[in-house]
Scaffold this motif. Structure first.
Motif, PDB file in Angstrom:
ATOM      1  N   VAL A   1     -16.912  75.231 -28.468  1.00  0.00           N
ATOM      2  CA  VAL A   1     -15.611  75.045 -28.114  1.00  0.00           C
ATOM      3  C   VAL A   1     -15.417  75.102 -26.531  1.00  0.00           C
ATOM      4  O   VAL A   1     -15.778  76.052 -25.862  1.00  0.00           O
ATOM      5  CB  VAL A   1     -14.641  76.266 -28.550  1.00  0.00           C
ATOM      6  CG1 VAL A   1     -13.136  76.018 -28.254  1.00  0.00           C
ATOM      7  CG2 VAL A   1     -14.652  76.424 -30.047  1.00  0.00           C
ATOM      8  N   GLY A   2     -14.948  74.076 -25.865  1.00  0.00           N
ATOM      9  CA  GLY A   2     -14.723  73.862 -24.463  1.00  0.00           C
ATOM     10  C   GLY A   2     -13.176  74.441 -24.258  1.00  0.00           C
ATOM     11  O   GLY A   2     -12.358  73.947 -24.969  1.00  0.00           O
ATOM     12  N   VAL A   3     -13.076  75.393 -23.526  1.00  0.00           N
ATOM     13  CA  VAL A   3     -11.815  76.109 -23.207  1.00  0.00           C
ATOM     14  C   VAL A   3     -11.274  75.784 -21.854  1.00  0.00           C
ATOM     15  O   VAL A   3     -11.932  75.914 -20.794  1.00  0.00           O
ATOM     16  CB  VAL A   3     -11.962  77.961 -23.295  1.00  0.00           C
ATOM     17  CG1 VAL A   3     -10.531  78.229 -23.256  1.00  0.00           C
ATOM     18  CG2 VAL A   3     -12.675  78.160 -24.752  1.00  0.00           C
ATOM     19  N   TYR A   4      -9.998  75.304 -21.973  1.00  0.00           N
ATOM     20  CA  TYR A   4      -9.377  74.772 -20.634  1.00  0.00           C
ATOM     21  C   TYR A   4      -8.535  76.095 -20.205  1.00  0.00           C
ATOM     22  O   TYR A   4      -7.597  76.376 -21.112  1.00  0.00           O
ATOM     23  CB  TYR A   4      -8.522  73.420 -20.715  1.00  0.00           C
ATOM     24  CG  TYR A   4      -9.422  72.395 -20.994  1.00  0.00           C
ATOM     25  CD1 TYR A   4      -9.656  71.397 -20.067  1.00  0.00           C
ATOM     26  CD2 TYR A   4      -9.711  72.071 -22.274  1.00  0.00           C
ATOM     27  CE1 TYR A   4     -10.177  70.036 -20.512  1.00  0.00           C
ATOM     28  CE2 TYR A   4     -10.630  70.746 -22.622  1.00  0.00           C
ATOM     29  CZ  TYR A   4     -10.732  69.982 -21.718  1.00  0.00           C
ATOM     30  OH  TYR A   4     -11.476  68.878 -21.929  1.00  0.00           O
ATOM     31  N   LEU A   5      -8.708  76.357 -19.092  1.00  0.00           N
ATOM     32  CA  LEU A   5      -7.666  77.635 -18.454  1.00  0.00           C
ATOM     33  C   LEU A   5      -6.664  76.992 -17.643  1.00  0.00           C
ATOM     34  O   LEU A   5      -7.036  75.985 -16.947  1.00  0.00           O
ATOM     35  CB  LEU A   5      -8.508  78.567 -17.776  1.00  0.00           C
ATOM     36  CG  LEU A   5      -9.446  79.455 -18.660  1.00  0.00           C
ATOM     37  CD1 LEU A   5     -10.236  80.342 -17.707  1.00  0.00           C
ATOM     38  CD2 LEU A   5      -8.965  79.950 -19.829  1.00  0.00           C
ATOM     39  N   ASP A   6      -5.559  77.411 -17.713  1.00  0.00           N
ATOM     40  CA  ASP A   6      -4.199  76.677 -16.744  1.00  0.00           C
ATOM     41  C   ASP A   6      -4.779  77.190 -15.333  1.00  0.00           C
ATOM     42  O   ASP A   6      -4.311  76.252 -14.343  1.00  0.00           O
ATOM     43  CB  ASP A   6      -2.991  77.319 -17.000  1.00  0.00           C
ATOM     44  CG  ASP A   6      -2.883  78.765 -17.054  1.00  0.00           C
ATOM     45  OD1 ASP A   6      -3.719  79.792 -16.577  1.00  0.00           O
ATOM     46  OD2 ASP A   6      -1.754  79.055 -17.701  1.00  0.00           O
ATOM     47  N   LYS A   7      -5.477  78.250 -14.913  1.00  0.00           N
ATOM     48  CA  LYS A   7      -5.947  78.526 -13.684  1.00  0.00           C
ATOM     49  C   LYS A   7      -7.367  79.368 -13.811  1.00  0.00           C
ATOM     50  O   LYS A   7      -7.474  80.177 -14.422  1.00  0.00           O
ATOM     51  CB  LYS A   7      -5.042  79.579 -13.134  1.00  0.00           C
ATOM     52  CG  LYS A   7      -3.491  79.134 -12.772  1.00  0.00           C
ATOM     53  CD  LYS A   7      -2.888  80.417 -12.357  1.00  0.00           C
ATOM     54  CE  LYS A   7      -1.330  80.008 -12.307  1.00  0.00           C
ATOM     55  NZ  LYS A   7      -0.582  81.172 -12.206  1.00  0.00           N
ATOM     56  N   ALA A   8      -8.118  78.943 -12.670  1.00  0.00           N
ATOM     57  CA  ALA A   8      -9.706  79.500 -12.577  1.00  0.00           C
ATOM     58  C   ALA A   8      -9.394  81.208 -12.568  1.00  0.00           C
ATOM     59  O   ALA A   8     -10.229  81.806 -13.053  1.00  0.00           O
ATOM     60  CB  ALA A   8     -10.415  78.940 -11.531  1.00  0.00           C
ATOM     61  N   ALA A   9      -8.375  81.658 -11.903  1.00  0.00           N
ATOM     62  CA  ALA A   9      -8.273  82.993 -11.718  1.00  0.00           C
ATOM     63  C   ALA A   9      -8.128  83.826 -12.980  1.00  0.00           C
ATOM     64  O   ALA A   9      -8.216  84.978 -12.988  1.00  0.00           O
ATOM     65  CB  ALA A   9      -7.179  83.263 -10.880  1.00  0.00           C
ATOM     66  N   ARG A  10      -8.025  82.869 -14.055  1.00  0.00           N
ATOM     67  CA  ARG A  10      -7.775  83.675 -15.327  1.00  0.00           C
ATOM     68  C   ARG A  10      -9.163  83.918 -16.189  1.00  0.00           C
ATOM     69  O   ARG A  10      -9.154  84.473 -17.111  1.00  0.00           O
ATOM     70  CB  ARG A  10      -7.021  82.739 -16.283  1.00  0.00           C
ATOM     71  CG  ARG A  10      -5.267  82.618 -15.749  1.00  0.00           C
ATOM     72  CD  ARG A  10      -4.387  83.174 -16.924  1.00  0.00           C
ATOM     73  NE  ARG A  10      -2.916  82.758 -16.479  1.00  0.00           N
ATOM     74  CZ  ARG A  10      -2.093  83.121 -17.012  1.00  0.00           C
ATOM     75  NH1 ARG A  10      -2.393  84.170 -17.909  1.00  0.00           N
ATOM     76  NH2 ARG A  10      -1.136  82.655 -16.736  1.00  0.00           N
ATOM     77  N   ASN A  11     -10.238  83.430 -15.596  1.00  0.00           N
ATOM     78  CA  ASN A  11     -11.286  83.300 -16.328  1.00  0.00           C
ATOM     79  C   ASN A  11     -11.592  84.835 -16.619  1.00  0.00           C
ATOM     80  O   ASN A  11     -12.190  84.935 -17.885  1.00  0.00           O
ATOM     81  CB  ASN A  11     -12.397  82.936 -15.389  1.00  0.00           C
ATOM     82  CG  ASN A  11     -13.784  82.828 -16.084  1.00  0.00           C
ATOM     83  OD1 ASN A  11     -13.988  82.236 -17.101  1.00  0.00           O
ATOM     84  ND2 ASN A  11     -14.835  83.766 -15.495  1.00  0.00           N
ATOM     85  N   LEU A  12     -11.636  85.906 -16.006  1.00  0.00           N
ATOM     86  CA  LEU A  12     -12.086  87.219 -16.312  1.00  0.00           C
ATOM     87  C   LEU A  12     -11.326  88.030 -17.333  1.00  0.00           C
ATOM     88  O   LEU A  12     -11.732  88.354 -18.180  1.00  0.00           O
ATOM     89  CB  LEU A  12     -12.072  88.035 -15.150  1.00  0.00           C
ATOM     90  CG  LEU A  12     -13.047  87.868 -13.936  1.00  0.00           C
ATOM     91  CD1 LEU A  12     -12.887  88.971 -12.885  1.00  0.00           C
ATOM     92  CD2 LEU A  12     -14.450  88.143 -14.527  1.00  0.00           C
ATOM     93  N   ASP A  13      -9.813  87.552 -17.478  1.00  0.00           N
ATOM     94  CA  ASP A  13      -9.017  88.041 -18.444  1.00  0.00           C
ATOM     95  C   ASP A  13      -9.307  87.101 -19.709  1.00  0.00           C
ATOM     96  O   ASP A  13      -9.712  87.867 -20.979  1.00  0.00           O
ATOM     97  CB  ASP A  13      -7.593  87.680 -18.036  1.00  0.00           C
ATOM     98  CG  ASP A  13      -7.077  88.799 -16.863  1.00  0.00           C
ATOM     99  OD1 ASP A  13      -7.799  89.611 -16.750  1.00  0.00           O
ATOM    100  OD2 ASP A  13      -6.205  88.175 -16.349  1.00  0.00           O
ATOM    101  N   ALA A  14      -9.884  85.956 -19.665  1.00  0.00           N
ATOM    102  CA  ALA A  14      -9.880  85.203 -20.779  1.00  0.00           C
ATOM    103  C   ALA A  14     -11.377  85.638 -21.652  1.00  0.00           C
ATOM    104  O   ALA A  14     -11.375  86.048 -22.913  1.00  0.00           O
ATOM    105  CB  ALA A  14     -10.148  83.672 -20.321  1.00  0.00           C
ATOM    106  N   VAL A  15     -12.369  85.864 -20.654  1.00  0.00           N
ATOM    107  CA  VAL A  15     -13.599  86.286 -21.113  1.00  0.00           C
ATOM    108  C   VAL A  15     -13.447  87.736 -21.796  1.00  0.00           C
ATOM    109  O   VAL A  15     -13.945  87.996 -22.851  1.00  0.00           O
ATOM    110  CB  VAL A  15     -14.776  86.333 -20.124  1.00  0.00           C
ATOM    111  CG1 VAL A  15     -15.955  87.085 -20.604  1.00  0.00           C
ATOM    112  CG2 VAL A  15     -15.024  85.146 -19.536  1.00  0.00           C
TER     113      VAL A  15
END
Length: 156
Positions: free
Chosen positions: A76-90
């Protein structure tokens, strides 16, 4: 084994030991020692050095997910609205047991994950109720694996 500033170089004996253990991590040390022609104590010492240097890290059993009823594997390729959200998403993805791998990537997706599900219905529910519900996930792109053709480690 030589350690330079950039990488670790292993010798032929280390490579032989690793090949045996990569094939079967439960292979008895004395059996490996007899085939290579060195003592079991020398094998233990080399393994300890390989662990301390970070070349190897533990051993594990491989569970056959299909036998347990998990027949659908997807990427699954996950698109985030902002790169800064990466840590929270992970952090949220770690809470989902079906997520086997998570990679921060270049290209269109922010994150690529590998997931295992019982079937397509399970996959759809997981995408809709857990993955796409994570704050910052704008959308996903899913690729279902029909069959894994290659599964190996680096060749030594």
């Amino acid at each position: 084994m030589k350690i330079n500033s950039l990488q670790i170089e292993i010798d032929g004996i280390d490579k032989e030991i690793l090949r045996f253990l990569m094939d079967d991590a439960r292979k008895p040390i004395l059996q490996i020692a007899n085939k290579i022609g060195i003592s079991g104590a020398a094998i233990h010492q080399r393994l300890r050095k390989l662990e301390q240097s970070g070349v190897i890290s533990g051993s594990k059993f491989t569970v056959n997910h299909k036998v347990l009823g998990y027949s659908t594997m997807a990427f699954v390729g996950v698109y985030l609205d902002k790169a800064a959200r990466n840590l929270d998403a992970v952090r949220e993805l770690r809470k989902i047991p079906e997520v086997l791998e998570c990679h921060y990537t270049t290209g269109n997706w922010s994150i690529l994950i590998k997931i295992i599900c019982k079937d397509n219905e399970h996959l759809m529910a997981l995408l809709n109720s857990k993955i796409q519900a994570i704050d910052g996930v704008s959308r996903t792109e899913t690729f279902i694996s029909l069959d894994q053709q290659i599964d190996r480690q680096i060749q030594l």
